[in-house]
Design a protein around this motif. Sequence first.
Motif, PDB file in Angstrom:
ATOM      1  N   GLN A 158       0.957  -1.336   0.028  1.00 30.65           N
ATOM      2  CA  GLN A 158      -0.023  -0.014   0.127  1.00 30.65           C
ATOM      3  C   GLN A 158       0.942   1.399  -0.051  1.00 30.65           C
ATOM      4  OE1 GLN A 158       0.161  -2.326   2.655  1.00 30.65           O
ATOM      5  NE2 GLN A 158       0.294  -1.180   4.443  1.00 30.65           N
ATOM      6  N   THR A 209     -11.544   7.301 -13.817  1.00 33.33           N
ATOM      7  CA  THR A 209     -11.536   6.027 -14.517  1.00 33.33           C
ATOM      8  C   THR A 209     -10.848   5.921 -15.839  1.00 33.33           C
ATOM      9  OG1 THR A 209     -13.894   6.149 -15.412  1.00 33.33           O
ATOM     10  CG2 THR A 209     -13.402   5.154 -13.137  1.00 33.33           C
ATOM     11  N   PRO A 218      -8.857  -3.543   0.004  1.00 36.09           N
ATOM     12  CA  PRO A 218     -10.083  -3.076  -0.650  1.00 36.09           C
ATOM     13  C   PRO A 218     -10.558  -1.733   0.064  1.00 36.09           C
ATOM     14  CG  PRO A 218     -10.182  -5.454  -0.637  1.00 36.09           C
ATOM     15  CD  PRO A 218      -9.096  -5.062   0.307  1.00 36.09           C
ATOM     16  N   ASP A 219     -10.476  -1.667   1.311  1.00 39.29           N
ATOM     17  CA  ASP A 219     -11.173  -0.520   1.826  1.00 39.29           C
ATOM     18  C   ASP A 219     -10.121   0.965   1.519  1.00 39.29           C
ATOM     19  OD1 ASP A 219      -9.073  -1.842   3.462  1.00 39.29           O
ATOM     20  OD2 ASP A 219     -10.035  -1.011   5.259  1.00 39.29           O
ATOM     21  N   GLN A 245      -8.319   1.155  -0.822  1.00 43.17           N
ATOM     22  CA  GLN A 245      -8.320   1.135  -2.172  1.00 43.17           C
ATOM     23  C   GLN A 245      -9.666   2.091  -2.568  1.00 43.17           C
ATOM     24  OE1 GLN A 245      -9.523  -2.009  -5.430  1.00 43.17           O
ATOM     25  NE2 GLN A 245      -7.363  -1.881  -5.692  1.00 43.17           N
ATOM     26  N   GLN A 246     -10.665   1.841  -1.932  1.00 41.51           N
ATOM     27  CA  GLN A 246     -11.878   2.665  -2.015  1.00 41.51           C
ATOM     28  C   GLN A 246     -11.784   3.952  -1.803  1.00 41.51           C
ATOM     29  OE1 GLN A 246     -15.231   1.089  -0.194  1.00 41.51           O
ATOM     30  NE2 GLN A 246     -16.869   2.359  -1.215  1.00 41.51           N
ATOM     31  N   GLU A 247     -11.049   4.117  -0.662  1.00 41.42           N
ATOM     32  CA  GLU A 247     -10.929   5.302  -0.149  1.00 41.42           C
ATOM     33  C   GLU A 247      -9.786   6.285  -0.856  1.00 41.42           C
ATOM     34  OE1 GLU A 247      -9.145   7.470   4.075  1.00 41.42           O
ATOM     35  OE2 GLU A 247      -9.384   5.414   3.743  1.00 41.42           O
ATOM     36  N   PRO A 296     -10.337   5.617  -5.831  1.00 46.48           N
ATOM     37  CA  PRO A 296     -11.826   5.288  -6.011  1.00 46.48           C
ATOM     38  C   PRO A 296     -12.060   4.819  -7.541  1.00 46.48           C
ATOM     39  CG  PRO A 296     -11.466   7.595  -5.631  1.00 46.48           C
ATOM     40  CD  PRO A 296     -10.342   6.980  -5.293  1.00 46.48           C
ATOM     41  N   TRP A 299     -10.954   1.100  -7.770  1.00 48.24           N
ATOM     42  CA  TRP A 299     -12.055   0.304  -6.877  1.00 48.24           C
ATOM     43  C   TRP A 299     -13.256   0.277  -7.741  1.00 48.24           C
ATOM     44  CZ3 TRP A 299     -16.893   1.226  -4.720  1.00 48.24           C
ATOM     45  CH2 TRP A 299     -17.229   0.251  -3.802  1.00 48.24           C
ATOM     46  N   LYS A 342     -12.899  -2.229 -10.792  1.00 51.32           N
ATOM     47  CA  LYS A 342     -12.799  -3.422 -10.363  1.00 51.32           C
ATOM     48  C   LYS A 342     -14.023  -3.969  -9.849  1.00 51.32           C
ATOM     49  CE  LYS A 342      -9.434  -5.364  -8.023  1.00 51.32           C
ATOM     50  NZ  LYS A 342      -8.616  -5.882  -6.935  1.00 51.32           N
ATOM     51  N   MET A 343     -15.021  -3.136  -9.290  1.00 52.43           N
ATOM     52  CA  MET A 343     -16.367  -3.735  -9.001  1.00 52.43           C
ATOM     53  C   MET A 343     -17.267  -3.832 -10.256  1.00 52.43           C
ATOM     54  SD  MET A 343     -16.342  -3.981  -5.748  1.00 52.43           S
ATOM     55  CE  MET A 343     -14.659  -4.511  -5.674  1.00 52.43           C
TER      56      MET A 343
END
Length: 320
Positions: free
Chosen positions: A61, A113, A168-169, A171-173, A176, A179, A182-183
């Motif tokens: 990270q 993105t 993941p948490d 990564q989302q923060e 984004p 994340w 990927k979702m």
Amino acid sequence: MEIYHRARLVAGVREIIYNNVEQLSQRWNRTEAITLWEKVLFICGVFNILISGYIIGGYPQIFHYWYTGQLLYLLPIRYYTFYKRDSHLFLADLCYAVNILCMCTIWLCPRSTRLFIGTYCLAFGNNAISITMWRSLMVFHSLDKVTTVFIYVMPCVALHCLVHLMPPDLQQERFPAIWAIKMLAPSLRVQDSLLAMTVWSTVPYLIWQLAYYFMVTVRQREKIAAGSPTSFTWLRKRYAQTTIGRVMLSLPESLQEPAFMMLQYIYILLTCLPCLIWFRNRYASATFLIVVFFGSVYNGATFYSELFRKRNKNEEESVG
């Protein structure tokens, strides 16, 4: 009078010997300094690999911090050395633009993105495959060669850590865009993903290509004609004896560079196609990076073996 002439002759010979010894000593000191510098570079290069591997395995990270710090350190040195050798036009190549895009993705626009897709495809496409195209060498005692491998490989490694190894948490923060992609990726069809990758890697490539054409090809035309090398002149010389090289050189000179641009764009598209695999599967991505890194290490091993072969041959000839 004869004694006086002999004294002057002896003094002259002594001065010549003294000057030769002084020159030899200076040359020896320079050689010793160069050898010491090469040893330092070799140690730093090896430890760089060890530290990078440790961060990837233990703290992925924070790897983008490690990558950013080294990039900020190495790029000014690369600019200085290339400018001294009149090779600074190489700094406008796509591989450097990809590193800038990577910095923008990490630090300026982590929510975009489209920027991430373009950066990821160009990093795992153009930059990674350029190890083979340019035959980059992992030669630890040469800062120049290590920097070249860094420019090609490190963006891929940093993006691999952000996509596959970051929690993941976090990564989302922090990222984004990654994340969200990927979702969304599992629900997208392959053709939809490939279309998005093609479009959003083409956009930054075209922007770079147009900027390169006007800023380098047009504005620096006199310097290039005087002998300042560019990627186009280098590749045209290196691949002159290949089939593609012969075809390009058979074209009128005014069409050779546009043909090279079109060929480069086709190369970009082809190298971007497998990126969907690298993005969706962490093990495929890791394997690809290992293969790419192995290519640079193999080229370096070939360099060292050839260097040792020449050195041993020279030693045998001097003994004989």
